[in-house]
Design a protein around this motif. Structure first.
Motif, PDB file in Angstrom:
ATOM      1  N   ASN A   1     -55.165  69.938 -28.805  1.00 29.76           N
ATOM      2  CA  ASN A   1     -55.113  71.093 -27.936  1.00 29.76           C
ATOM      3  C   ASN A   1     -54.774  71.277 -26.576  1.00 29.76           C
ATOM      4  N   ARG A   2     -54.041  69.994 -26.527  1.00 28.69           N
ATOM      5  CA  ARG A   2     -53.458  69.961 -24.716  1.00 28.69           C
ATOM      6  C   ARG A   2     -52.429  70.260 -25.421  1.00 28.69           C
ATOM      7  N   LYS A   3     -51.305  69.701 -26.076  1.00 30.44           N
ATOM      8  CA  LYS A   3     -50.248  69.671 -26.866  1.00 30.44           C
ATOM      9  C   LYS A   3     -49.785  71.120 -27.347  1.00 30.44           C
ATOM     10  N   LYS A   4     -51.362  71.865 -28.194  1.00 31.28           N
ATOM     11  CA  LYS A   4     -50.938  73.487 -28.129  1.00 31.28           C
ATOM     12  C   LYS A   4     -50.481  74.362 -27.111  1.00 31.28           C
ATOM     13  N   PHE A   5     -51.842  73.167 -25.674  1.00 29.78           N
ATOM     14  CA  PHE A   5     -51.805  74.296 -24.318  1.00 29.78           C
ATOM     15  C   PHE A   5     -50.234  74.542 -23.730  1.00 29.78           C
ATOM     16  N   PHE A   6     -49.536  72.980 -23.825  1.00 29.31           N
ATOM     17  CA  PHE A   6     -48.138  72.997 -23.289  1.00 29.31           C
ATOM     18  C   PHE A   6     -46.603  73.543 -23.711  1.00 29.31           C
ATOM     19  N   ARG A   7     -47.254  73.310 -25.444  1.00 26.61           N
ATOM     20  CA  ARG A   7     -46.583  74.193 -25.997  1.00 26.61           C
ATOM     21  C   ARG A   7     -46.539  76.303 -25.668  1.00 26.61           C
ATOM     22  N   THR A   8     -47.877  76.197 -25.175  1.00 26.91           N
ATOM     23  CA  THR A   8     -47.673  77.877 -24.964  1.00 26.91           C
ATOM     24  C   THR A   8     -47.431  78.207 -23.101  1.00 26.91           C
ATOM     25  N   ALA A   9     -47.558  77.347 -22.897  1.00 20.86           N
ATOM     26  CA  ALA A   9     -47.056  77.378 -21.574  1.00 20.86           C
ATOM     27  C   ALA A   9     -46.252  77.291 -21.061  1.00 20.86           C
ATOM     28  N   THR A  10     -45.080  75.678 -21.565  1.00 22.12           N
ATOM     29  CA  THR A  10     -43.708  75.885 -21.100  1.00 22.12           C
ATOM     30  C   THR A  10     -43.054  76.969 -20.699  1.00 22.12           C
TER      31      THR A  10
END
Lengths: 310, 406
Positions: free
Chosen positions: A2-11
């Motif tokens: 989930n966290r990975k996904k978050f960072f991918r969209t948030a970057t």
């Protein structure tokens, strides 16, 4: 995961975060604050007092200077905007010509745009002085007795317009890059068909740069309404208040008369006027602005249609 | 998308006109030292000199640290923005008390603690200009009165005696006429858009004023004595012996195109640099009473929101001391009797008249201290005066002044 996904969209948002913060703190924040303050009586050294629409009512019913300054600013915009665009376009055309030393001319035309507004005001104060100014001296060589530019209310607005046109370089540069972008093929085809130089200008160059004209039109309308530096330093709003621009009027209300709430209301009225003018220009733009990409797409559609029918 | 970008542009650019608020609290003590912020309106080398004096204060005071903030021409904007957001410097230069006294600390009790001699050493006329409603808000630091500057070379060329301190306006007018006829220069110059604050001194000199003690202009500014003053200036311009200048007249005086003008001590440095052969004397009188000059005074004031008033007062005392008055000579005219005496300033012919004008200008209160919304009234007056003096209008004086009271 989930966290990975978050960072991918948030970057990407992290990348624009500094700008967003700046925008919120220095633009949206003060903007909203000034809207709120426009409903207050705020003499700066004392606490603000809520007065509802009082500021707006005073502006439209009691304050003569509001109307006068608005008219002066409109007059200025009406003369300055077209004049400035014509000069800029003319200069841009000049520096696209294949002549020797064109880079030198380009620099000369652009330099005034780099000079700070304060320096420009002081320089023009000297140039326009009716007793020892160089402009009237040059006119006297031609046998013309120059007007008292900064003394005669009938000429002062012209003097300010003249001085503002000095900063035409930026707009010239924008036109220049766009003209340079026009494919040489089009001109070659046109000249093979026997189109004259002026015909080429009006039928190729001008339509091709209409998006840039739109951009320059809007930015110069906005900046002409916000003209403050020049009148503050060159004329101080005079002679006889003939150059008491709306921007200066707002500034004086805020920082000279310490009527912060009233000045905020002034600024918001200006904002709405600019917004309306800009909207008007945008509305009209579909009639006269020509986008190359749109033309291609619509052309392509037609072709496909035609193909189906056949 | 394009539309959004352009709308964004509109937003951003418009805000530039709106912005100017904000601010925050900064730590006022750190490392055991009390921090004092000190705002000055000076620029360039003057700031360097001030910084040197501030540095010396910091060296000799272990518990206080003063930081000089040079606001330059943005001074008023920044002080008013500071007061609006509760972020005013602890100590600041001040002249426009009527506009700012709401955000300043009354200093009477501080002065009392220093004893009677402290207050008496200052020129008495100055206190009136650093007070509001009978309360003192600033300690005088510098001042200038106005005096008559004249070009000795042009007077010699016209074969005229130089102006003396018993001149009347009639004398000036006669001389101006001769100069305008005999030389290439004009006799006298005055601003076509005089600052109403400055111009009131001519009315005082003729026994008039802009307003009465309650701030009513009717009956004062349109009195016969006031009209006489305006008429005299307008007549000089009409008759061609005086010229109404776009700015103060200093440019014209330096260029030697006018022989006389009335101004403060601000131009002395540049006149000396030019090597101009000029003289200074008192403003001519209207005959009856001695002439009066307006004072442009500067003081230092304390913010009422300051968290370290003791330290701030300590610094104010230092800044207004004899030592600092001496150090600022050339930057400001000293305001202490003892310094003027010890430095022999009354023996310098280009400075003495400013003190003579100071002494004979006691007891007048400018309209800016009386009329409540002066900054707006001043704007209207300024426009009215310009109508009378601008060569493209030269409106009837009677009409102009009656218009001021409607």
């Amino acid at each position: 995961m989930n966290r990975k996904k978050f960072f991918r969209t948030a970057t990407p948002y992290f990348f624009i975060l500094p700008w967003v913060i700046g925008f919120l703190v220095f633009t949206i924040g003060p903007l909203i604050f000034s809207l709120i303050m426009s409903f207050f009586d705020w003499p700066l050294t004392a606490d603000p007092k809520f007065i509802g629409l009082g500021n707006y009512i005073e502006m439209f019913t009691e304050d003569d200077q509001f109307r006068k300054s608005l008219v002066i600013s409109l007059k200025y915009a009406a003369i300055f905007v077209p004049l400035n665009m014509i000069i800029a376009l003319f200069l841009a055309m000049l520096i696209t010509q294949p002549v020797r030393g064109v880079k030198v001319y380009r620099t000369i035309f652009y330099i005034p745009a780099v000079i700070s507004g304060v320096a420009v005001s002081i320089i023009w104060g000297w140039i326009l002085n009716s007793d020892y100014g160089i402009l009237n001296y040059l006119l006297s060589l031609l046998g013309i007795e120059g007007p008292r530019w900064l003394v005669d209310p009938a000429w002062a607005l012209m003097a300010v317009i003249l001085a503002s046109a000095f900063g035409v370089g930026t707009m010239m540069l924008i036109f220049y890059t766009d003209i340079k972008n026009i494919s040489i093929d089009i001109y070659e085809a046109a000249s093979l068909d026997g189109a004259s130089v002026s015909k080429q200008f009006f039928s190729i160059t001008l339509p091709m740069i209409t998006p840039t004209i739109l951009f320059n039109l809007i930015t110069s309308i906005i900046s002409s309404f916000q003209q403050v530096t020049l009148v503050m330093l060159l004329t101080g709003g005079g002679p006889l208040n003939s150059t008491y621009f709306y921007g200066l009027y707002t500034y004086n209300n805020a920082f000279k008369h310490h009527k912060m709430g009233y000045a905020s209301a002034n600024a918001w009225v200006m904002f709405i006027i600019i917004l309306l003018l800009t909207a008007l220009v945008f509305r009209s733009s579909s009639a006269w602005v020509f986008y190359e990409t749109e033309a291609k797409n619509s052309g392509a559609k037609k072709k496909r249609k035609g193909g189906k029918e056949a | 998308m394009k539309r959004n970008v352009a709308l964004g542009c509109v937003l951003v650019l418009t805000t530039a006109a709106v912005a100017g608020c904000g601010g925050g609290e900064s730590a006022s003590t750190s490392g055991g030292k009390t921090k004092i912020r000190f705002a000055s309106w000076d620029v360039a080398e003057d700031v360097d000199r001030q910084q040197a004096i501030v540095d010396r204060f910091n060296e000799t005071h272990e518990d206080i640290e003063v930081t000089l903030e040079a606001y330059g021409s943005d001074f008023d904007t920044k002080i008013s923005a500071g007061m609006g957001s509760g972020d005013t410097p602890d100590v600041m230069y001040m002249w426009n008390y009527p506009s700012y006294y709401g955000g300043l600390e009354p200093l009477d009790s501080y002065i009392e603690q220093e004893g009677a001699d402290y207050k008496e050493n200052f020129y008495d006329t100055l206190w009136n200009y650093n007070a509001m409603d009978g309360q003192i808000y600033g300690i005088p630091v510098g001042f200038t009165t106005h005096t008559l500057f004249y070009n000795k070379d042009i007077f010699a060329e016209a074969g005229l005696e130089e102006p003396t301190d018993d001149w009347t306006w009639e004398d000036l007018k006669e001389a101006a006429k001769v100069i305008s006829e005999k030389t290439n220069a004009k006799g006298f110059a005055f601003s076509m858009k005089p600052d109403p604050y400055d111009f009131e001194m001519y009315l005082w000199s003729n026994g008039a004023a802009y307003c009465d003690g309650e701030g009513n202009m009717a009956g004062s500014i349109n009195s016969d004595a006031a009209k006489e003053v305006f008429q005299m200036f307008q007549d000089m311009e009409k008759e061609g012996c005086a010229v109404a200048t776009e700015k103060s007249g200093t440019d014209e005086f330096r260029a030697q195109t006018v022989a006389m003008y009335i101004y403060g001590s601000w131009s002395i440095n540049s006149l000396n640099e030019d090597g101009l052969n000029y003289g200074v004397t008192k403003i001519p009188s209207f005959g009856g009473q001695p002439s009066v000059s307006i004072l442009s005074s500067s003081g230092v004031a304390m913010s009422k929101d300051s968290k370290n008033k003791e330290a701030a007062w300590e610094f104010i005392k230092f800044w207004t001391s004899e030592e600092c008055n001496k150090e600022r000579i050339g930057l400001e005219l000293p305001v202490l009797n003892s310094v003027v005496e010890s430095e022999g300033i009354m023996d310098q012919p280009e400075y003495a008249p400013f003190y003579e004008m100071l002494e004979q200008s006691d007891g007048y209160t400018p309209a800016s201290f009386i009329i409540e919304n002066w900054s707006e009234v001043s704007e209207d007056l300024s426009l009215a005066f310009e109508q009378a003096f601008n060569p493209s209008t030269l409106m009837d004086v009677n009409e102009v002044l009656e218009g001021c009271v409607q």
